[in-house]
Scaffold this motif. Structure first.
Motif, short mmCIF file in Angstrom:
data_model
loop_
_atom_site.label_atom_id
_atom_site.label_comp_id
_atom_site.label_asym_id
_atom_site.label_seq_id
_atom_site.Cartn_x
_atom_site.Cartn_y
_atom_site.Cartn_z
N ALA A 3 0.83 -1.21 0.00
CA ALA A 3 0.00 0.00 0.00
C ALA A 3 0.86 1.26 0.00
CB ALA A 3 -0.93 0.00 1.21
N GLU A 4 2.01 1.17 0.64
CA GLU A 4 2.89 2.35 0.74
C GLU A 4 3.89 2.44 -0.40
OE1 GLU A 4 5.57 4.70 4.09
OE2 GLU A 4 4.52 2.86 4.59
N LEU A 5 4.40 1.30 -0.84
CA LEU A 5 5.48 1.30 -1.82
C LEU A 5 5.03 0.96 -3.23
CD1 LEU A 5 8.20 -0.63 0.24
CD2 LEU A 5 7.92 1.84 0.04
N GLY A 6 3.93 0.24 -3.34
CA GLY A 6 3.49 -0.22 -4.66
C GLY A 6 3.95 -1.64 -4.94
N ASP A 7 3.44 -2.21 -6.03
CA ASP A 7 3.73 -3.62 -6.35
C ASP A 7 5.19 -3.84 -6.74
OD1 ASP A 7 1.13 -4.45 -5.88
OD2 ASP A 7 0.49 -4.03 -7.93
N ALA A 8 5.76 -2.91 -7.48
CA ALA A 8 7.11 -3.12 -8.00
C ALA A 8 8.14 -3.30 -6.88
CB ALA A 8 7.52 -1.96 -8.90
N MET A 9 8.07 -2.47 -5.86
CA MET A 9 9.06 -2.49 -4.80
C MET A 9 8.85 -3.64 -3.82
SD MET A 9 9.81 1.51 -3.89
CE MET A 9 11.26 1.10 -2.94
N THR A 10 7.68 -4.27 -3.88
CA THR A 10 7.41 -5.38 -2.96
C THR A 10 7.36 -6.72 -3.68
OG1 THR A 10 5.03 -4.93 -3.20
CG2 THR A 10 6.15 -3.94 -1.30
N ALA A 11 7.70 -6.73 -4.96
CA ALA A 11 7.62 -7.96 -5.75
C ALA A 11 8.53 -9.06 -5.19
CB ALA A 11 7.96 -7.67 -7.20
N ASP A 12 9.72 -8.70 -4.75
CA ASP A 12 10.66 -9.69 -4.24
C ASP A 12 10.13 -10.33 -2.97
OD1 ASP A 12 13.17 -11.06 -4.40
OD2 ASP A 12 13.92 -9.80 -2.79
N PHE A 13 9.59 -9.53 -2.09
CA PHE A 13 9.01 -10.04 -0.85
C PHE A 13 7.83 -10.96 -1.17
CE2 PHE A 13 7.56 -8.51 3.66
CZ PHE A 13 7.69 -9.82 4.11
N ARG A 14 6.99 -10.56 -2.13
CA ARG A 14 5.84 -11.36 -2.50
C ARG A 14 6.26 -12.72 -3.07
NH1 ARG A 14 4.05 -7.99 -5.46
NH2 ARG A 14 2.74 -6.91 -3.95
N ALA A 15 7.29 -12.70 -3.93
CA ALA A 15 7.78 -13.95 -4.51
C ALA A 15 8.35 -14.87 -3.44
CB ALA A 15 8.84 -13.64 -5.57
N ALA A 16 9.07 -14.28 -2.47
CA ALA A 16 9.64 -15.07 -1.38
C ALA A 16 8.54 -15.71 -0.53
CB ALA A 16 10.53 -14.19 -0.51
N LEU A 17 7.49 -14.94 -0.27
CA LEU A 17 6.40 -15.46 0.54
C LEU A 17 5.66 -16.58 -0.19
CD1 LEU A 17 5.42 -14.84 3.36
CD2 LEU A 17 3.77 -13.23 2.41
N ASP A 18 5.50 -16.45 -1.50
CA ASP A 18 4.87 -17.52 -2.29
C ASP A 18 5.72 -18.79 -2.23
OD1 ASP A 18 2.78 -15.90 -3.00
OD2 ASP A 18 3.60 -15.35 -4.96
#
Length: 226
Positions: free
Chosen positions: A49-64
């Motif tokens: 919500a604060e940074l946007g999808d691009a800056m959190t993509a790595d975290f999202r991929a790691a969580l998946d």
């Protein structure tokens, strides 16, 4: 013979105690990892919500990836509690694998969480960092005339081959200071338009330009000492 059987019994008791401890740790680890995954998902939502999808993509991929691999740990945990009898070796192997997967998951979450916290900090502190870049660039620009005069003076005392290292230092420092100011402006515009990743990159580049400019001017001052 009695001593042999006594030793054997003590070894079995020690093994049983070790297995019980491993089972306890595996049980605790899977509960803790499950909760950590839940909190990481919340953390990811707030960061996105604060940074946007691009800056959190790595975290999202790691969580998946963590969810995918942790499914194995949950399956093993389920096998430990089904109605089919297990050998001690089977339980030992499963519990060791569960503990290993949970530790990996928590370590990866810690790593990605720290990275995302750093990104959030950079975005939040961008105005202060940008102001410092501008102040530092202005201070360095003010030193350029003195650096040029020093280079001219040194050129009358040292050979061209010796001066080669700093001959263009003042000009290069001036260009870098100007580039830093431009980068700070670009960062501010990108941040205003919600392009946080580009804003952070521009600010990091500007900060590095300031550092390099300062290093060039320091080299001029330290020339004779070195």
């Amino acid at each position: 013979m009695a001593g042999f059987w006594g030793k054997r019994k003590r070894e079995e008791q020690a093994q049983q105690a070790g297995d019980a401890e491993l089972a306890r740790r595996a049980e605790q680890a899977i509960v803790a990892a499950d909760e950590r995954i839940r909190t990481a998902a919340d953390e990811l939502a707030f960061a996105t919500a604060e940074l946007g999808d691009a800056m959190t993509a790595d975290f999202r991929a790691a969580l998946d990836a963590i969810r995918t691999h942790m499914s194995e740990a949950f399956q093993l945990h389920q096998l430990n509690h089904d109605e089919i009898p297990d050998t001690a070796e089977e339980l030992r192997t499963r519990n060791a694998r569960i503990a290993q997967l949970c530790q990996w998951a928590e370590d990866l979450i810690d790593e990605k969480s720290a990275a995302i916290a750093g990104a959030v900090s950079k975005v939040r502190n961008a105005p202060e960092i940008g102001a410092k870049v501008r102040a530092d660039a202005a201070a360095l620009t003010a030193q350029i005339p003195q650096a040029r005069a020093m280079i001219d003076r040194l050129a009358t005392r040292y050979a061209d081959s010796a001066m080669q290292r700093i001959a263009r230092s003042a000009d290069e420092a001036e260009q870098l200071a100007s580039f830093a100011l431009h980068g700070a402006d670009v960062s501010e515009r990108r941040r205003a338009s919600g392009r946080n990743q580009e804003a952070v990159l521009a600010l990091e580049t500007a900060t590095e330009a300031v550092r390099r400019a300062a290093s060039l001017l320091d080299a001029v001052e330290d020339f004779e000492i070195e």
